[in-house]
Design an enzyme around this catalytic site. Structure first.
Site, PDB file in Angstrom:
ATOM      1  N   ASN A 155       0.815  -1.062  -0.122  1.00  0.00           N
ATOM      2  CA  ASN A 155      -0.045   0.135  -0.156  1.00  0.00           C
ATOM      3  C   ASN A 155       0.910   1.460   0.033  1.00  0.00           C
ATOM      4  OD1 ASN A 155      -2.168  -1.491   0.189  1.00  0.00           O
ATOM      5  ND2 ASN A 155      -2.281  -1.667   2.177  1.00  0.00           N
ATOM      6  N   VAL A 156       0.257   2.187  -0.528  1.00  0.00           N
ATOM      7  CA  VAL A 156       1.251   3.518  -0.760  1.00  0.00           C
ATOM      8  C   VAL A 156       0.653   4.676   0.288  1.00  0.00           C
ATOM      9  CG1 VAL A 156       1.703   2.892  -3.339  1.00  0.00           C
ATOM     10  CG2 VAL A 156      -0.393   4.342  -2.713  1.00  0.00           C
ATOM     11  N   ASP A 157      -0.091   4.284   1.059  1.00  0.00           N
ATOM     12  CA  ASP A 157      -0.645   5.134   2.135  1.00  0.00           C
ATOM     13  C   ASP A 157       0.027   5.297   3.336  1.00  0.00           C
ATOM     14  OD1 ASP A 157      -1.803   3.076   3.727  1.00  0.00           O
ATOM     15  OD2 ASP A 157      -3.175   2.735   2.166  1.00  0.00           O
ATOM     16  N   HIS A 167       5.563  -0.522  -2.802  1.00  0.00           N
ATOM     17  CA  HIS A 167       5.062   0.123  -4.043  1.00  0.00           C
ATOM     18  C   HIS A 167       5.388   1.519  -3.722  1.00  0.00           C
ATOM     19  CE1 HIS A 167       2.658  -3.672  -5.433  1.00  0.00           C
ATOM     20  NE2 HIS A 167       3.921  -3.725  -5.542  1.00  0.00           N
ATOM     21  N   CYS A 172      16.833  20.855  -9.548  1.00  0.00           N
ATOM     22  CA  CYS A 172      17.125  21.048 -11.119  1.00  0.00           C
ATOM     23  C   CYS A 172      15.823  21.421 -11.859  1.00  0.00           C
ATOM     24  CB  CYS A 172      17.368  19.687 -11.829  1.00  0.00           C
ATOM     25  SG  CYS A 172      16.123  18.326 -11.415  1.00  0.00           S
ATOM     26  N   GLY A 176      -5.503  -9.007   3.256  1.00  0.00           N
ATOM     27  CA  GLY A 176      -5.833  -8.218   2.239  1.00  0.00           C
ATOM     28  C   GLY A 176      -5.171  -8.006   0.881  1.00  0.00           C
ATOM     29  N   ALA A 201      -9.913  -7.839   7.820  1.00  0.00           N
ATOM     30  CA  ALA A 201      -8.802  -7.514   8.577  1.00  0.00           C
ATOM     31  C   ALA A 201      -9.413  -6.944   9.855  1.00  0.00           C
ATOM     32  CB  ALA A 201      -7.904  -6.748   7.838  1.00  0.00           C
TER      33      ALA A 201
END
Length: 255
Positions: free
Chosen positions: A104-106, A121, A158, A195, A239
């Site tokens: 999960n990216v949270d 991820h 940059c 999950g 869960a």
């Protein structure tokens, strides 16, 4: 393999010397975070989420992709960790040498008390320069509910556009996190997979690594998945309900 066994699962978890918890999108979905399979609304209903999550999409239309990810980050900011997230933090606090690996990216695990999850991820909260990879800060995630196009900020070093700090389709997983995850899976006694569909590779290989190295694999998922065949115990259910009960049975409470 069995679809019962919560008592056995709790016993194994409580006795494990090295524990890995491996979480996927279903974990976040229980907090209201949309998955890539969910129907989108507002501006985003015109688009396929998987088509927005590519380097090519960002190169072609950075304002669209950055707006999409800022909208996702705003959704996550409004979400709250559920009892399952708190139970994972309790497992980490109680189980020796435990490692949390997440797809999960949270930041819901961190907000629940997990200290150092391995993000396979990437993270919505770790943007970086698209050219030099210099880390960038995150601003106020307040976004209109319907979404909007939004020009990405520029790199302080940059001046290239900032990109989301996630792994897009077609990109390699971050090697340090992947290597650490594989090492943890190979050396654990129990791997608890929660999950996850078991469909997104190479992350989905992690439970297989644990099984091949002799660990007990316990799956928590409301529905059957391809990981049923590698799991020694399958606990059917969300869960938020199953994990607190498992922690309570293993150690006498998640609090």
């Amino acid at each position: 393999m069995t679809e019962s066994g919560p008592t056995q699962a709790a016993k194994l978890l409580g006795q494990a010397r090295r524990t890995v918890v491996f979480t996927g999108a279903g974990m976040s979905a229980e907090s209201g975070v949309p998955t890539f399979r969910d129907a989108l609304t507002g501006l985003w209903q015109r688009y396929d989420a998987q088509q927005l999550a590519t380097p090519e999409a960002f190169d072609a239309d950075p304002d669209l992709v950055w707006g999409w990810y800022e909208w996702r980050r705003a959704v996550v900011a409004r979400a709250r960790p559920h009892p399952g997230h708190l139970a994972v933090a309790a497992i980490e606090a109680r189980a020796p040498h435990s490692v949390l690996i997440t797809q999960n990216v949270d930041d819901l695990h961190e907000r629940a008390g997990s200290t150092a999850p391995l993000h396979l991820h990437g993270s919505l909260f770790a943007p970086r320069c698209s050219a030099c990879a210099h880390p960038a800060s995150t601003g106020d995630p307040a976004e209109p509910a319907e979404g909007r196009r939004l020009p990405p900020p520029r790199c302080d070093r940059c001046s290239a556009p900032i990109r989301p700090g996630v792994v897009w389709f077609g990109e390699a997983l971050p090697q340090p996190a992947l290597e650490a995850a594989a090492e943890a899976a190979a050396s654990c006694d129990v791997l608890l997979t929660v999950g996850t569909s078991g469909l997104v590779y190479p992350a989905a290989e992690i439970p297989h690594v644990a099984a091949r190295c002799g660990a007990t694999v316990i799956q928590v998922n409301p529905e059957p998945t391809p990981l049923d065949q590698v799991s020694d115990i399958n606990l059917r259910g969300p869960a938020a309900r199953v994990l607190p009960a498992l922690v309570d049975a293993a150690w006498g409470g998640a609090g």
